[in-house]
Design a protein around this motif. Sequence first.
Motif, PDB file in Angstrom:
ATOM      1  N   LYS A 199     -19.536  47.588  -9.892  1.00 43.06           N
ATOM      2  CA  LYS A 199     -18.904  48.220  -8.736  1.00 43.06           C
ATOM      3  C   LYS A 199     -17.383  48.179  -8.928  1.00 43.06           C
ATOM      4  N   PRO A 200     -16.672  49.166  -8.394  1.00 44.09           N
ATOM      5  CA  PRO A 200     -15.207  49.138  -8.499  1.00 44.09           C
ATOM      6  C   PRO A 200     -14.657  47.844  -7.902  1.00 44.09           C
TER       7      PRO A 200
ATOM      8  N   LEU B 139      -7.021  50.314  -2.650  1.00 40.82           N
ATOM      9  CA  LEU B 139      -8.296  50.414  -1.932  1.00 40.82           C
ATOM     10  C   LEU B 139      -8.489  51.817  -1.385  1.00 40.82           C
ATOM     11  N   TYR B 140      -7.448  52.373  -0.773  1.00 42.05           N
ATOM     12  CA  TYR B 140      -7.528  53.734  -0.230  1.00 42.05           C
ATOM     13  C   TYR B 140      -7.801  54.758  -1.342  1.00 42.05           C
ATOM     14  N   GLU B 141      -7.126  54.576  -2.463  1.00 44.46           N
ATOM     15  CA  GLU B 141      -7.312  55.503  -3.587  1.00 44.46           C
ATOM     16  C   GLU B 141      -8.748  55.447  -4.103  1.00 44.46           C
ATOM     17  N   GLN B 142      -9.328  54.261  -4.116  1.00 42.98           N
ATOM     18  CA  GLN B 142     -10.691  54.087  -4.607  1.00 42.98           C
ATOM     19  C   GLN B 142     -11.696  54.763  -3.675  1.00 42.98           C
ATOM     20  N   ILE B 143     -11.478  54.625  -2.371  1.00 39.08           N
ATOM     21  CA  ILE B 143     -12.359  55.283  -1.393  1.00 39.08           C
ATOM     22  C   ILE B 143     -12.246  56.798  -1.533  1.00 39.08           C
TER      23      ILE B 143
ATOM     24  N   PHE C 275     -15.451  59.418  -2.686  1.00 38.45           N
ATOM     25  CA  PHE C 275     -15.981  60.511  -1.865  1.00 38.45           C
ATOM     26  C   PHE C 275     -15.317  61.855  -2.155  1.00 38.45           C
ATOM     27  N   LYS C 276     -14.482  61.887  -3.200  1.00 37.92           N
ATOM     28  CA  LYS C 276     -13.807  63.122  -3.620  1.00 37.92           C
ATOM     29  C   LYS C 276     -13.100  63.793  -2.443  1.00 37.92           C
ATOM     30  N   LEU C 277     -12.352  62.996  -1.691  1.00 44.68           N
ATOM     31  CA  LEU C 277     -11.710  63.513  -0.478  1.00 44.68           C
ATOM     32  C   LEU C 277     -10.688  64.594  -0.789  1.00 44.68           C
TER      33      LEU C 277
END
Length: 454
Positions: free
Chosen positions: A350-351, A366-370, A374-376
């Motif tokens: 897991k990341p 953390l924000y970048e990983q999320i 989810f390919k935001l």
Amino acid sequence: MSTIVAISTAPGIGGIGIIRMSGEQCFEILDKVFKQKNKQNIEEIKGYSIKYGFIMEEEKIIDEVLVSYFKAPKSYTAENMCEINSHGGIVIMNKILDLCLRNGAELAEPGEFTKRAFLNGRLDLSQAEAVIDIINSKTEREAKVSIDQLEGNLSEKIEKIRKIIISVMADIEATIDYPEYDLEEVTNQKIANILDEVDILLNSLEKSFYNGKILREGISTAIIGKPNAGKSSLLNIILNEERAIVTDIEGTTRDTIEEFISIEGVPLKIIDTAGIRNANDEVERIGVNKAKEIAKKSDIIIAIFDSNKRLTTEDREILDLLENRNAIILLNKIDLERKIDIKEIKKYNKPIVEISTKTRDGLDVLYEQISKMFKLNEIAIDGETIVSNERHKTIIINSRKNLDKARETIKNNMPIDIISTYLKEIIEELGKITGETVTEDVISEIFSKFCLGK
């Protein structure tokens, strides 16, 4: 229809309050309670104009107000309509509302102004639903999708699909009803080609629901970990406020705490849960079980660990919860000496993000990983019609089912009038999105979710 009235602004104290009234007797009732500074008859007052004056009860001034006039059909409801802009105190607004009711108006039901806009043909049903979505929007991108729907982008797509099917239906019926005329025969291959075209359009709308659901409902994000791993501290730095109680006492969090934040215009529903451990206290045990259930149902799990401590059996049980799930392992307290076995953590594939809830280091990572997970950044909203409503998605799925049945009919070389039965079903289904074929029960259910005064 009766003349309806309601307070349109939110309850509480504010600089301005708005009382909205709509219906045939709107101006007549208004004239009984509103004294203009410079008196004009309603025939002389233009629509989209504002008059200054006082709300009066007999000879007593209730409030100093501005009144906006909207004349049918150029109003929100397509009826005669006015908006009384008063001071924002709840006592004043209720007094004005009461005066309107005593002079012939009826209290509006939730969403009745927008319902009248729909019934009077100013909005179709999907546009009316967009109104409540705009009100409930949690991010700019969600609001943009709702505004596009309010402008009729979804309605145009649905109408285009219906027209394609109606056109081939007309050819089919002409062939059936007037065989003596030399009409171009509608072949099965021609119908199949049209169904392929319709399927591409419907499939595009159905696929867009994934992005629409994310923009509308957000990403359910469960923070899990042992007591004192830093869950509540993480929530506090994400929100930039002391939302959760943080102490050195283990087991402080007994229930869940839920808040929304925005990442790249997408809402994240952050859920802080009770610390997971073998609890002896019954209340804490309930909290631990609830934390595990929330983790199972969430879109993503953030599992946080104290990097200043070695892994325990309880830590490994938490890591086992991440199997086959969207998850990020968060190693907290990187400002202290690392004692956790990073090699063992990596085995869970897991990341891994290192963070300090004390210094805020690592929060951007953390924000970048999320966002990456989810390919935001790939969720496009400009120039793209996005379905964000579960009701619309269900209708589109049902339409595609009828499309498959029509294809099966063609494959089996069944009579052309049998094919037309399924095409009619598609037309009927899609009409439920715009409201052309929807039932009164569905209409009532949709508008019951609206707030008063809208």
